[in-house]
Enzyme design. Structure first.
Site, PDB file in Angstrom:
ATOM      1  N   GLY A 189      31.386  65.960  87.748  1.00 38.95           N
ATOM      2  CA  GLY A 189      30.967  64.668  87.391  1.00 38.95           C
ATOM      3  C   GLY A 189      32.287  64.224  86.351  1.00 38.95           C
ATOM      4  O   GLY A 189      32.783  62.983  86.355  1.00 38.95           O
ATOM      5  N   ARG A 190      32.861  65.145  85.388  1.00 38.23           N
ATOM      6  CA  ARG A 190      33.965  64.605  84.271  1.00 38.23           C
ATOM      7  C   ARG A 190      35.182  64.412  85.283  1.00 38.23           C
ATOM      8  O   ARG A 190      36.143  64.086  84.571  1.00 38.23           O
ATOM      9  CB  ARG A 190      34.027  65.631  83.318  1.00 38.23           C
TER      10      ARG A 190
HETATM   11  O1  F6P Z   1      24.875  66.968  81.593  1.00 38.60           O
HETATM   12  C1  F6P Z   1      26.106  67.065  81.892  1.00 38.60           C
HETATM   13  C2  F6P Z   1      26.673  66.463  83.199  1.00 38.60           C
HETATM   14  O2  F6P Z   1      26.049  67.165  84.243  1.00 38.60           O
HETATM   15  C3  F6P Z   1      27.851  66.006  83.304  1.00 38.60           C
HETATM   16  O3  F6P Z   1      28.539  66.876  83.836  1.00 38.60           O
HETATM   17  C4  F6P Z   1      27.905  64.870  84.072  1.00 38.60           C
HETATM   18  O4  F6P Z   1      29.069  64.294  84.170  1.00 38.60           O
HETATM   19  C5  F6P Z   1      26.603  64.275  83.602  1.00 38.60           C
HETATM   20  O5  F6P Z   1      25.748  65.188  83.319  1.00 38.60           O
HETATM   21  C6  F6P Z   1      25.780  63.079  84.530  1.00 38.60           C
HETATM   22  O6  F6P Z   1      25.423  63.643  85.762  1.00 38.60           O
HETATM   23  P1  F6P Z   1      24.892  62.882  86.740  1.00 38.60           P
HETATM   24  O7  F6P Z   1      26.215  61.996  87.665  1.00 38.60           O
HETATM   25  O8  F6P Z   1      24.622  63.552  88.175  1.00 38.60           O
HETATM   26  O9  F6P Z   1      24.128  61.788  86.378  1.00 38.60           O
END
Ligand code: F6P
Length: 551
Positions: free
Chosen positions: A278-279
Site C-alpha cells: 500500500g505505502r
Molecule cells: O492499515 C494499514 C494499511 O494496510 C496500509 O498499509 C495501507 O496503505 C492502508 O491500510 C490502506 O489499505 P487498503 O488500500 O487495502 O484500503
C-alpha cells in the site's frame, strides 16, 4: 524466484558493527566546525549529483573513514544481494510470501521498445503493468476531454479520491506537489477520515452530476474507506438515482468481487497486485487521481523519474549511491548516537505533504520489533519520522532541533528553480534553508557571545554539530518528484535490509483494527461493551452517555 536464504550473524556481533562502535566513540567529540576547517573540499568530497538531484551530505559527523566503515557494514549485511533480490522479484516479504515490486510499476521500455521482464511465479508482470498504464491513460483522457460524462451528461469537474494510508497519502502528496500542472476547471480532493466532517466539507463544494469518485483500496475491506464510500454512494444515489452509480464511481483494487458488488462495473476497476505494498503503491493505478488532475503525460514523467532513481540504486557503486548514503547516515545516528527521530524539512510549499507520506513509508516499513527470523531486533530499528515545511517550521519546532540535548538529524529539501516565472521571494526561502543547515552545523559557542550578559550566555549559546543532509532538485518537475520519492523508498529499503527486518509487512496495525471492529457494535447500540478493561469500558460509557444526552 525463490527467496535467498542466508545465515547472517546477529547485527551487533559483527566485526563491522564493532568497528563502527569504536569509531563512533572517537567521533563523539569531533565537531563539524573543525572538520570543515580542516577539509576545504568537504562539499566536493561528500556530495553527489544524479540527474536533476544534488545531495549534499557534507554537514554530517563523518569522515572518509566513517563512510568506509558504514560501507563495510552494508556489504557484510549483503545489501547488494538483498537489493538485487527485490528487483528480481524474489518473495522478500516473507511473512506474507510476496514479492516486492513497486520498481516494476515504473520499469520503462528500453531502446528496443520492450520493458525488462520482471518475473513473479514464472510469469512476466510487465505486460499487465503496461496494459494498466494504457488504461489509466485512456480513462483519464476521456474524463479530461469530456468524453466520459456523469449520468446526466455533464462533464466531470470534481474528482474525489476515497482511500486511506498508502491509498491516500501518496496520490495526495503527488497531486499537491504537481498542482501547477492541474487544470482550474477540474478539482481533486482526498477523503480518508471516518470523521464525517471531512467528506461533508469536500462534498459541499461538489456538484453530484459532475463528480467522479475514485475508491482506492487494495483490499476493498478497509473500514474507514468503506464507510466513506457508502456515504458517497448514498450522496450520488439520492441526487441522481441508483442507476447513476456506474458513471460516478471507479475503483482501484485487487478485490474485484467486492468492487463489482459495490456497483462498479468491471471495466471501471483498475487492478493492483499483491506484490505492491500500500505505502509503495503511488506508481500503480493508485495514481489515477494524479492522471485525472494533471494528465497522463505528467504522471508518466513522474514514473520516469522514479525509474531513473531505481536504476541509480540498482547500478551505482555503494559509495556513490544516494539511497545507500542516506540510509547509512540515518542508521549511523539512530544506532551509534541514539538519535530518536529524524526530521524531513521541505523548503517548498508544494512539498508540504511529503513528510506525511514518507512517515508512512518509513515507520510502517521499519517500525518493527523482530527481525526476519522472528528474533527481537537488536537496535531501535526504524526512526520516528516527523517534519513540516520550511520556513514555517522554523517558527514552531526548530527550537528543539537547535538546542535540545536530543540529536535529530534533518533532511532539508528544496527546488532551485521557482515553479513559475521569476520569484524573488525564493531568495528568502532558500537563504533560510541554507542558513539553517549552517546554524545547525556551526552552532555558536558561549565564548563568541561577547555582548551578552554572563547570566544569558548559556541560554543563547548553540552547541551546533547537528547533522543535516540537503537535497536540491533542479526544479520541482514531475521527473524530479519521481526521483525524490524513489530515493526515500530505497533509503528505507537500505535501512531495513541492514537491520534485518521485513520492511514490507505491517502486522502492527492489525490489533487496533480488530478491537475497533468488535467495539463498534457497542457504540452504535447493536451490542454491549463486554470484556473490556475499566479504562476502555469507561471511555465507551462516556460516549454512550453523551449520545443519550444529545437525542
Ligand atoms: O492499515 C494499514 C494499511 O494496510 C496500509 O498499509 C495501507 O496503505 C492502508 O491500510 C490502506 O489499505 P487498503 O488500500 O487495502 O484500503
Amino acid at each position: 524466484m525463490t527467496t535467498p536464504t542466508r545465515v547472517i550473524a546477529p547485527l551487533t556481533k559483527t566485526l563491522e558493527w564493532r568497528a563502527l562502535q569504536a569509531h563512533a566513540a572517537a567521533m563523539m567529540s569531533v565537531h563539524m566546525r573543525d572538520l570543515f576547517a580542516r577539509e576545504p573540499k568537504r562539499f566536493a568530497e561528500f556530495s553527489l549529483r544524479d540527474g536533476s538531484l544534488l545531495l549534499d551530505y557534507s554537514k554530517n559527523r563523518i569522515t572518509i573513514e566513517t563512510v568506509q566503515l558504514l560501507m563495510n557494514l552494508a556489504r557484510a549485511r549483503h545489501l547488494e544481494d538483498q537489493r538485487n533480490a527485490m528487483f528480481a522479484g524474489a518473495k522478500i516479504n516473507t511473512t506474507e510470501n510476496r514479492a516486492v515490486l513497486h520498481v516494476a510499476l515504473r520499469n520503462r521500455p528500453g531502446k528496443n521498445g520492450k520493458a525488462r521482464p520482471v518475473i513473479v511465479d514464472g510469469v512476466d508482470v510487465m505486460p499487465d503493468v503496461l496494459y494498466t498504464l494504457k488504461r489509466l491513460r485512456d480513462f483519464s483522457e476521456r474524463v479530461r476531454s469530456g468524453a466520459w460524462t456523469g449520468a446526466t451528461g455533464k462533464p466531470i469537474r470534481h474528482v474525489v479520491n476515497i482511500g486511506i494510508g498508502g491509498s491516500h497519502l501518496g496520490p495526495m502528496f503527488v497531486a499537491d506537489a504537481l498542482k501547477d500542472h492541474q487544470r482550474a476547471d477540474l478539482s481533486v480532493a482526498f477523503v480518508s477520515n471516518p470523521d464525517r466532517t471531512q467528506i461533508d466539507d469536500v462534498l459541499r463544494n461538489c456538484d453530484p452530476a459532475a463528480t467522479l469518485f475514485v475508491i482506492s483500496s487494495k483490499t476493498f475491506t478497509t473500514a474507514e474507506t468503506m464507510s466513506n464510500a457508502m456515504i458517497a454512494r448514498l450522496w450520488i444515489a439520492d441526487a441522481l438515482g441508483e442507476q447513476s452509480i456506474s458513471r460516478h464511481f471507479v475503483a482501484v483494487s485487487t478485490n474485484h468481487h467486492a468492487t463489482v458488488e459495490f456497483g462498479i462495473p468491471e471495466e471501471s476497476v483498475f487492478p493492483m497486485w499483491d506484490w505492491v505494498g500500500g505505502r509503495y503503491s503511488v506508481c500503480s493505478a493508485i495514481g489515477l487521481p494524479i492522471t485525472l488532475a494533471c494528465g497522463f503525460e505528467v504522471f508518466d514523467q513522474f514514473l520516469a523519474g522514479a525509474h531513473a532513481m531505481d536504476r541509480h540504486f540498482e547500478t551505482a557503486p555503494l559509495e556513490k549511491n544516494m539511497p545507500v548514503i542516506l540510509g547509512l547516515l540515518g542508521l549511523w545516528y539512530a544506532d551509534f548516537f541514539a538519535a530518536p527521530a529524524t526530521a524531513l524539512l521541505p523548503y517548498d510549499h508544494r512539498l508540504k505533504l511529503f513528510p506525511f507520506h514518507i512517515q508512512q513509508v518509513d515507520m510502517e516499513s521499519n517500525g518493527k520489533g523482530v527481525t526476519l527470523s522472528g528474533t527481537p531486533v537488536e537496535t531501535a530499528a526504524g526512526p520516528i519520522v516527523f517534519g513540516g515545511g520550511g520556513s514555517d517550521s522554523q517558527h514552531s519546532f526548530f527550537q528543539l532541533l537547535h538546542q535540545s540535548p536530543r540529536l535529530i538529524p534533518c533532511d532539508f529539501i528544496a527546488a532551485l528553480r521557482p515553479h513559475q516565472g521569476i520569484d524573488a521571494s525564493r531568495d528568502l526561502l532558500l537563504a533560510n534553508c541554507f542558513a539553517q543547515t549552517e546554524a545547525l552545523m556551526k552552532g555558536r559557542p558561549a565564548g563568541e557571545l561577547s555582548n551578552t550578559p554572563d547570566t544569558l550566555k548559556t541560554h543563547r549559546a548553540f552547541t551546533g554539530n547537528r547533522p543535516t543532509n540537503t537535497i536540491l532538485l533542479d526544479s520541482l518537475s514531475p521527473f524530479a518528484l519521481g526521483q525524490l520519492l524513489a530515493l526515500y523508498e530505497h533509503k528505507v529499503f537500505v535501512q531495513g535490509a541492514i537491520w534485518g527486518v521485513n520492511s514490507f509487512d505491517q502486522w502492527g496495525v492489525e490489533l487496533g483494527k480488530e478491537l475497533a471492529k468488535s467495539l463498534e457494535p457497542a457504540l452504535n447500540g447493536a451490542g454491549q461493551v463486554a470484556n473490556r478493561d475499566s479504562s476502555t469500558a469507561g471511555l465507551a460509557a462516556a460516549y454512550l452517555e453523551a449520545k443519550r444526552r444529545s437525542v
